[in-house]
Scaffold this motif. Structure first.
Motif, PDB file in Angstrom:
ATOM      1  N   ILE A  51       0.834  -1.205   0.000  1.00 45.57           N
ATOM      2  CA  ILE A  51       0.000   0.000   0.000  1.00 45.57           C
ATOM      3  C   ILE A  51       0.867   1.253   0.000  1.00 45.57           C
ATOM      4  CG2 ILE A  51      -1.676   1.322   1.353  1.00 45.57           C
ATOM      5  CD1 ILE A  51      -2.824  -1.420   2.238  1.00 45.57           C
ATOM      6  N   ALA A  52       1.898   1.268   0.846  1.00 48.56           N
ATOM      7  CA  ALA A  52       2.784   2.434   0.905  1.00 48.56           C
ATOM      8  C   ALA A  52       3.549   2.600  -0.405  1.00 48.56           C
ATOM      9  CB  ALA A  52       3.761   2.301   2.065  1.00 48.56           C
ATOM     10  N   GLY A  53       3.937   1.506  -1.021  1.00 51.79           N
ATOM     11  CA  GLY A  53       4.652   1.578  -2.291  1.00 51.79           C
ATOM     12  C   GLY A  53       3.830   2.216  -3.389  1.00 51.79           C
ATOM     13  N   LYS A  54       2.539   1.935  -3.398  1.00 56.73           N
ATOM     14  CA  LYS A  54       1.664   2.571  -4.383  1.00 56.73           C
ATOM     15  C   LYS A  54       1.517   4.062  -4.127  1.00 56.73           C
ATOM     16  CE  LYS A  54      -0.997  -1.503  -5.574  1.00 56.73           C
ATOM     17  NZ  LYS A  54      -2.308  -2.158  -5.595  1.00 56.73           N
ATOM     18  N   ASP A  55       1.515   4.445  -2.844  1.00 59.99           N
ATOM     19  CA  ASP A  55       1.366   5.856  -2.496  1.00 59.99           C
ATOM     20  C   ASP A  55       2.599   6.685  -2.841  1.00 59.99           C
ATOM     21  OD1 ASP A  55      -1.199   5.494  -1.590  1.00 59.99           O
ATOM     22  OD2 ASP A  55      -0.635   5.391   0.529  1.00 59.99           O
ATOM     23  N   VAL A  56       3.785   6.123  -2.633  1.00 62.63           N
ATOM     24  CA  VAL A  56       5.015   6.890  -2.841  1.00 62.63           C
ATOM     25  C   VAL A  56       5.756   6.480  -4.114  1.00 62.63           C
ATOM     26  CG1 VAL A  56       5.336   7.396  -0.401  1.00 62.63           C
ATOM     27  CG2 VAL A  56       6.378   5.346  -1.379  1.00 62.63           C
ATOM     28  N   ASN A  57       5.139   5.625  -4.925  1.00 63.76           N
ATOM     29  CA  ASN A  57       5.693   5.198  -6.209  1.00 63.76           C
ATOM     30  C   ASN A  57       7.051   4.509  -6.042  1.00 63.76           C
ATOM     31  OD1 ASN A  57       5.465   4.762  -8.919  1.00 63.76           O
ATOM     32  ND2 ASN A  57       6.304   6.748  -9.506  1.00 63.76           N
ATOM     33  N   MET A  58       7.115   3.571  -5.093  1.00 64.10           N
ATOM     34  CA  MET A  58       8.289   2.726  -4.881  1.00 64.10           C
ATOM     35  C   MET A  58       7.820   1.279  -4.889  1.00 64.10           C
ATOM     36  SD  MET A  58      10.337   4.614  -1.763  1.00 64.10           S
ATOM     37  CE  MET A  58      11.545   3.312  -1.638  1.00 64.10           C
ATOM     38  N   SER A  59       8.763   0.371  -5.097  1.00 67.09           N
ATOM     39  CA  SER A  59       8.372  -1.038  -5.045  1.00 67.09           C
ATOM     40  C   SER A  59       8.198  -1.460  -3.584  1.00 67.09           C
ATOM     41  CB  SER A  59       9.428  -1.918  -5.723  1.00 67.09           C
ATOM     42  OG  SER A  59      10.577  -2.038  -4.922  1.00 67.09           O
ATOM     43  N   ALA A  60       7.347  -2.442  -3.388  1.00 65.24           N
ATOM     44  CA  ALA A  60       7.083  -2.922  -2.032  1.00 65.24           C
ATOM     45  C   ALA A  60       8.344  -3.526  -1.425  1.00 65.24           C
ATOM     46  CB  ALA A  60       5.952  -3.945  -2.057  1.00 65.24           C
ATOM     47  N   MET A  61       9.164  -4.175  -2.225  1.00 66.46           N
ATOM     48  CA  MET A  61      10.391  -4.782  -1.707  1.00 66.46           C
ATOM     49  C   MET A  61      11.403  -3.726  -1.281  1.00 66.46           C
ATOM     50  SD  MET A  61      10.046  -7.968  -1.467  1.00 66.46           S
ATOM     51  CE  MET A  61       8.309  -7.955  -1.188  1.00 66.46           C
ATOM     52  N   ASP A  62      11.463  -2.603  -1.997  1.00 67.79           N
ATOM     53  CA  ASP A  62      12.347  -1.513  -1.565  1.00 67.79           C
ATOM     54  C   ASP A  62      11.922  -0.979  -0.203  1.00 67.79           C
ATOM     55  OD1 ASP A  62      13.944  -1.631  -3.795  1.00 67.79           O
ATOM     56  OD2 ASP A  62      12.889  -0.021  -4.855  1.00 67.79           O
ATOM     57  N   ILE A  63      10.631  -0.845  -0.015  1.00 68.78           N
ATOM     58  CA  ILE A  63      10.123  -0.370   1.272  1.00 68.78           C
ATOM     59  C   ILE A  63      10.358  -1.429   2.341  1.00 68.78           C
ATOM     60  CG2 ILE A  63       8.033   0.245   2.544  1.00 68.78           C
ATOM     61  CD1 ILE A  63       7.045   1.592  -0.025  1.00 68.78           C
ATOM     62  N   PHE A  64      10.085  -2.692   2.023  1.00 66.29           N
ATOM     63  CA  PHE A  64      10.210  -3.761   3.002  1.00 66.29           C
ATOM     64  C   PHE A  64      11.648  -3.926   3.487  1.00 66.29           C
ATOM     65  CE2 PHE A  64      10.381  -8.148   4.518  1.00 66.29           C
ATOM     66  CZ  PHE A  64       9.259  -8.200   5.314  1.00 66.29           C
ATOM     67  N   PHE A  65      12.600  -3.941   2.566  1.00 65.34           N
ATOM     68  CA  PHE A  65      13.983  -4.175   2.953  1.00 65.34           C
ATOM     69  C   PHE A  65      14.750  -2.887   3.255  1.00 65.34           C
ATOM     70  CE2 PHE A  65      13.107  -8.105   0.483  1.00 65.34           C
ATOM     71  CZ  PHE A  65      13.283  -8.996   1.532  1.00 65.34           C
ATOM     72  N   GLY A  66      14.402  -1.801   2.603  1.00 63.57           N
ATOM     73  CA  GLY A  66      15.138  -0.564   2.791  1.00 63.57           C
ATOM     74  C   GLY A  66      14.635   0.312   3.920  1.00 63.57           C
ATOM     75  N   HIS A  67      13.372   0.186   4.254  1.00 68.33           N
ATOM     76  CA  HIS A  67      12.761   1.044   5.274  1.00 68.33           C
ATOM     77  C   HIS A  67      11.978   0.204   6.277  1.00 68.33           C
ATOM     78  CE1 HIS A  67      13.796   4.508   2.816  1.00 68.33           C
ATOM     79  NE2 HIS A  67      13.296   3.847   1.783  1.00 68.33           N
ATOM     80  N   PHE A  68      12.596  -0.866   6.733  1.00 59.50           N
ATOM     81  CA  PHE A  68      11.895  -1.813   7.610  1.00 59.50           C
ATOM     82  C   PHE A  68      11.488  -1.171   8.934  1.00 59.50           C
ATOM     83  CE2 PHE A  68      11.461  -5.515  10.398  1.00 59.50           C
ATOM     84  CZ  PHE A  68      10.620  -6.295   9.624  1.00 59.50           C
ATOM     85  N   SER A  69      12.331  -0.290   9.470  1.00 58.93           N
ATOM     86  CA  SER A  69      11.999   0.347  10.752  1.00 58.93           C
ATOM     87  C   SER A  69      10.775   1.248  10.617  1.00 58.93           C
ATOM     88  CB  SER A  69      13.188   1.131  11.296  1.00 58.93           C
ATOM     89  OG  SER A  69      13.535   2.172  10.418  1.00 58.93           O
ATOM     90  N   VAL A  70      10.671   1.957   9.513  1.00 55.31           N
ATOM     91  CA  VAL A  70       9.502   2.807   9.266  1.00 55.31           C
ATOM     92  C   VAL A  70       8.260   1.935   9.095  1.00 55.31           C
ATOM     93  CG1 VAL A  70       8.492   4.499   7.694  1.00 55.31           C
ATOM     94  CG2 VAL A  70      10.931   4.596   8.233  1.00 55.31           C
TER      95      VAL A  70
END
Length: 65
Positions: free
Chosen positions: A15-34
Motif C-alpha cells: 500500500i505504501a509503495g503505491k502511495d510513494v511510487n516505490m516497489s514494495a520490496m524496496d520499502i520492506f527491505f530498505g525502510h523496515f523500521s519505518v
C-alpha cells in the motif's frame, strides 16, 4: 503467528509503495523500521484477533500432527 505479522508488513509495504511510487520490496527491505513503526501505529482489535487465530490454528495443527 510470524506469518500473520509478516503478511501484514508486506500488505503495508504494498500500500505504501503505491502511495510513494516505490516497489514494495524496496520499502520492506530498505525502510523496515519505518514499516514496523507504521504497523505499531495501526494496531487495532482485528490485528490481535488475527494473531490469536494464528496461534490457535498453529496449536491445533501441531496437536493433530
Amino acid at each position: 503467528m510470524g506469518a500473520v505479522y509478516l503478511g501484514q508488513l508486506v500488505d503495508i509495504a504494498i500500500i505504501a509503495g503505491k502511495d510513494v511510487n516505490m516497489s514494495a520490496m524496496d520499502i520492506f527491505f530498505g525502510h523496515f523500521s519505518v514499516l514496523t513503526k507504521a504497523w505499531n501505529e495501526s494496531l487495532d482489535i482485528m490485528t490481535f484477533l488475527f494473531l490469536a487465530l494464528a496461534a490457535f490454528a498453529a496449536f491445533s495443527g501441531a496437536k493433530k500432527a
